[in-house]
Design a protein around this motif. Structure first.
Motif, PDB file in Angstrom:
ATOM      1  N   ASP A 281       0.820  -1.211   0.000  1.00  0.00           N
ATOM      2  CA  ASP A 281       0.000   0.000   0.000  1.00  0.00           C
ATOM      3  C   ASP A 281       0.851   1.257   0.000  1.00  0.00           C
ATOM      4  O   ASP A 281       2.081   1.193   0.023  1.00  0.00           O
ATOM      5  CB  ASP A 281      -0.970  -0.001   1.184  1.00  0.00           C
ATOM      6  CG  ASP A 281      -0.305   0.339   2.524  1.00  0.00           C
ATOM      7  OD1 ASP A 281       0.944   0.293   2.616  1.00  0.00           O
ATOM      8  OD2 ASP A 281      -1.025   0.652   3.490  1.00  0.00           O
ATOM      9  N   TYR A 282       0.147   2.384  -0.065  1.00  0.00           N
ATOM     10  CA  TYR A 282       0.789   3.688   0.086  1.00  0.00           C
ATOM     11  C   TYR A 282       0.063   4.379   1.230  1.00  0.00           C
ATOM     12  O   TYR A 282      -1.176   4.371   1.279  1.00  0.00           O
ATOM     13  CB  TYR A 282       0.680   4.505  -1.200  1.00  0.00           C
ATOM     14  CG  TYR A 282       1.290   5.878  -1.105  1.00  0.00           C
ATOM     15  CD1 TYR A 282       2.667   6.041  -0.917  1.00  0.00           C
ATOM     16  CD2 TYR A 282       0.500   7.030  -1.195  1.00  0.00           C
ATOM     17  CE1 TYR A 282       3.237   7.298  -0.821  1.00  0.00           C
ATOM     18  CE2 TYR A 282       1.066   8.295  -1.107  1.00  0.00           C
ATOM     19  CZ  TYR A 282       2.427   8.421  -0.917  1.00  0.00           C
ATOM     20  OH  TYR A 282       2.998   9.664  -0.816  1.00  0.00           O
ATOM     21  N   TRP A 283       0.800   4.998   2.106  1.00  0.00           N
ATOM     22  CA  TRP A 283       0.227   5.489   3.359  1.00  0.00           C
ATOM     23  C   TRP A 283      -0.915   6.478   3.166  1.00  0.00           C
ATOM     24  O   TRP A 283      -1.852   6.508   3.957  1.00  0.00           O
ATOM     25  CB  TRP A 283       1.332   6.116   4.227  1.00  0.00           C
ATOM     26  CG  TRP A 283       1.974   7.347   3.664  1.00  0.00           C
ATOM     27  CD1 TRP A 283       2.930   7.399   2.684  1.00  0.00           C
ATOM     28  CD2 TRP A 283       1.733   8.701   4.050  1.00  0.00           C
ATOM     29  NE1 TRP A 283       3.301   8.697   2.434  1.00  0.00           N
ATOM     30  CE2 TRP A 283       2.591   9.522   3.265  1.00  0.00           C
ATOM     31  CE3 TRP A 283       0.893   9.301   4.984  1.00  0.00           C
ATOM     32  CZ2 TRP A 283       2.613  10.910   3.385  1.00  0.00           C
ATOM     33  CZ3 TRP A 283       0.917  10.691   5.106  1.00  0.00           C
ATOM     34  CH2 TRP A 283       1.761  11.473   4.323  1.00  0.00           C
TER      35      TRP A 283
ATOM     36  N   PRO B 120       5.370  -0.863   1.700  1.00  0.00           N
ATOM     37  CA  PRO B 120       5.035   0.401   1.032  1.00  0.00           C
ATOM     38  C   PRO B 120       5.363   0.393  -0.454  1.00  0.00           C
ATOM     39  O   PRO B 120       6.381  -0.156  -0.877  1.00  0.00           O
ATOM     40  CB  PRO B 120       5.884   1.434   1.779  1.00  0.00           C
ATOM     41  CG  PRO B 120       7.014   0.655   2.371  1.00  0.00           C
ATOM     42  CD  PRO B 120       6.469  -0.704   2.676  1.00  0.00           C
TER      43      PRO B 120
ATOM     44  N   ARG C 137       2.538   6.282   8.271  1.00  0.00           N
ATOM     45  CA  ARG C 137       3.474   6.948   7.352  1.00  0.00           C
ATOM     46  C   ARG C 137       4.894   6.434   7.589  1.00  0.00           C
ATOM     47  O   ARG C 137       5.375   6.417   8.729  1.00  0.00           O
ATOM     48  CB  ARG C 137       3.430   8.454   7.566  1.00  0.00           C
ATOM     49  CG  ARG C 137       4.350   9.245   6.669  1.00  0.00           C
ATOM     50  CD  ARG C 137       4.184  10.727   6.897  1.00  0.00           C
ATOM     51  NE  ARG C 137       4.942  11.504   5.924  1.00  0.00           N
ATOM     52  CZ  ARG C 137       4.853  12.828   5.784  1.00  0.00           C
ATOM     53  NH1 ARG C 137       4.016  13.502   6.558  1.00  0.00           N
ATOM     54  NH2 ARG C 137       5.563  13.452   4.877  1.00  0.00           N
TER      55      ARG C 137
ATOM     56  N   ASP D 260       5.687   3.360  -3.090  1.00  0.00           N
ATOM     57  CA  ASP D 260       5.745   4.821  -3.106  1.00  0.00           C
ATOM     58  C   ASP D 260       5.157   5.372  -4.397  1.00  0.00           C
ATOM     59  O   ASP D 260       5.796   5.337  -5.460  1.00  0.00           O
ATOM     60  CB  ASP D 260       7.197   5.269  -2.946  1.00  0.00           C
ATOM     61  CG  ASP D 260       7.324   6.777  -2.803  1.00  0.00           C
ATOM     62  OD1 ASP D 260       6.275   7.467  -2.804  1.00  0.00           O
ATOM     63  OD2 ASP D 260       8.456   7.279  -2.698  1.00  0.00           O
ATOM     64  N   LEU D 261       3.956   5.920  -4.310  1.00  0.00           N
ATOM     65  CA  LEU D 261       3.292   6.454  -5.493  1.00  0.00           C
ATOM     66  C   LEU D 261       4.010   7.684  -6.038  1.00  0.00           C
ATOM     67  O   LEU D 261       3.989   7.932  -7.251  1.00  0.00           O
ATOM     68  CB  LEU D 261       1.838   6.808  -5.168  1.00  0.00           C
ATOM     69  CG  LEU D 261       0.935   5.677  -4.655  1.00  0.00           C
ATOM     70  CD1 LEU D 261      -0.508   6.179  -4.588  1.00  0.00           C
ATOM     71  CD2 LEU D 261       1.027   4.442  -5.536  1.00  0.00           C
TER      72      LEU D 261
ATOM     73  N   GLN E 185       4.497   2.263  -8.232  1.00  0.00           N
ATOM     74  CA  GLN E 185       3.322   1.476  -8.606  1.00  0.00           C
ATOM     75  C   GLN E 185       3.409   0.961 -10.031  1.00  0.00           C
ATOM     76  O   GLN E 185       2.756  -0.023 -10.388  1.00  0.00           O
ATOM     77  CB  GLN E 185       2.037   2.300  -8.408  1.00  0.00           C
ATOM     78  CG  GLN E 185       1.845   3.438  -9.403  1.00  0.00           C
ATOM     79  CD  GLN E 185       2.544   4.717  -8.976  1.00  0.00           C
ATOM     80  OE1 GLN E 185       3.475   4.697  -8.185  1.00  0.00           O
ATOM     81  NE2 GLN E 185       2.076   5.837  -9.501  1.00  0.00           N
TER      82      GLN E 185
ATOM     83  N   SER F 288      -6.023   2.189   0.023  1.00  0.00           N
ATOM     84  CA  SER F 288      -5.219   1.448   0.997  1.00  0.00           C
ATOM     85  C   SER F 288      -5.726   1.684   2.418  1.00  0.00           C
ATOM     86  O   SER F 288      -5.788   0.757   3.237  1.00  0.00           O
ATOM     87  CB  SER F 288      -3.753   1.875   0.902  1.00  0.00           C
ATOM     88  OG  SER F 288      -3.215   1.592  -0.368  1.00  0.00           O
TER      89      SER F 288
ATOM     90  N   SER G  23      -2.898   6.680   0.354  1.00  0.00           N
ATOM     91  CA  SER G  23      -3.903   6.190  -0.592  1.00  0.00           C
ATOM     92  C   SER G  23      -5.224   5.908   0.124  1.00  0.00           C
ATOM     93  O   SER G  23      -5.264   5.173   1.117  1.00  0.00           O
ATOM     94  CB  SER G  23      -3.389   4.904  -1.257  1.00  0.00           C
ATOM     95  OG  SER G  23      -4.439   4.104  -1.720  1.00  0.00           O
TER      96      SER G  23
END
Length: 212
Positions: A10-12, A35, A209, A37-38, A43, A17, A14
């Motif tokens: 996931d991304y913190w 994580p 985060r 990182d978008l 992704q 997510s 999102s």
């Protein structure tokens, strides 16, 4: 179930997510967070595309399978763990899904950061203006839908449903982009109750985060 049995990619920040984190927390399922990182484009890496061909987050590895799309993941958890995030009756299911989709399929897609950035790049708006416009309109529509439901502690009655899991991340985003929430009394009252639940609080982006 140990944390190594379940992995959440996931991304913190999102929203999708965030929904899945809430769901896992409500079920008391420990998981290893990985994580993606978008901001750096992780992704779209080959590694992420193998598990998520859309190049998105989240992906949940659980029960020997990898699942994508947050609402599909939550419905899988609901069905396999008998949680009750959807009412038993057909009408109740339809109403909870409608409320959930109003957030996850109406507000969220148009307010995806890559969409907002593309719109801003075309000219005539900024990312901030785009976000505030569509989140404001979308939440006003959601408030109208919510007002038609019987009074309860949460979005649909007194039990947490799929809609509640969708709502809290959307309110986080609204606050992030400076949306005025004063015209949404029922939505904000419900969200405030939900934010006090430990499973929701623990899923908050500030709590997960990555530390630099």
């Amino acid at each position: 179930m140990t944390e190594h049995d379940v992995t959440l990619f996931d991304y913190w920040r999102s929203s999708a997510s965030y929904r899945v984190r809430i769901g896992l927390n409500l079920l008391g399922i420990s998981y290893a967070g990985e994580p993606v990182d978008l901001l750096s484009g992780a992704q779209r890496s080959q590694e992420n595309l193998v598990r998520n061909p859309q190049g998105l987050v989240p992906t949940l590895s659980i029960d020997g399978v990898e699942l994508t799309q947050s609402l599909a993941i939550l419905e899988y958890l609901n069905e396999t763990r008998s949680v009750g995030w959807l009412p038993a009756d057909a009408v109740g299911k339809a109403r909870v899904r409608a409320l959930s989709y109003a957030i996850a399929m109406e507000i969220h897609p148009v307010c995806n950061l890559r969409v907002a950035r593309h719109a801003a790049a075309l000219g005539g708006t900024t990312v901030e203006e785009w976000m505030r416009h569509f989140i404001t309109d979308g939440l006003a529509d959601f408030e109208g839908m919510l007002q038609r439901q019987p009074e309860g502690r949460f979005c649909y009655g007194d039990q947490v449903t799929l809609t509640d899991i969708c709502l809290v991340p959307q309110i986080y985003n609204a606050r992030r982009w400076g949306v005025n929430l004063e015209s949404l009394p029922r939505t904000i009252a419900v969200s405030a109750r939900l934010e006090e639940i430990p499973a929701f609080a623990a899923a908050h982006p500030d709590r997960v985060r990555p530390q630099s």
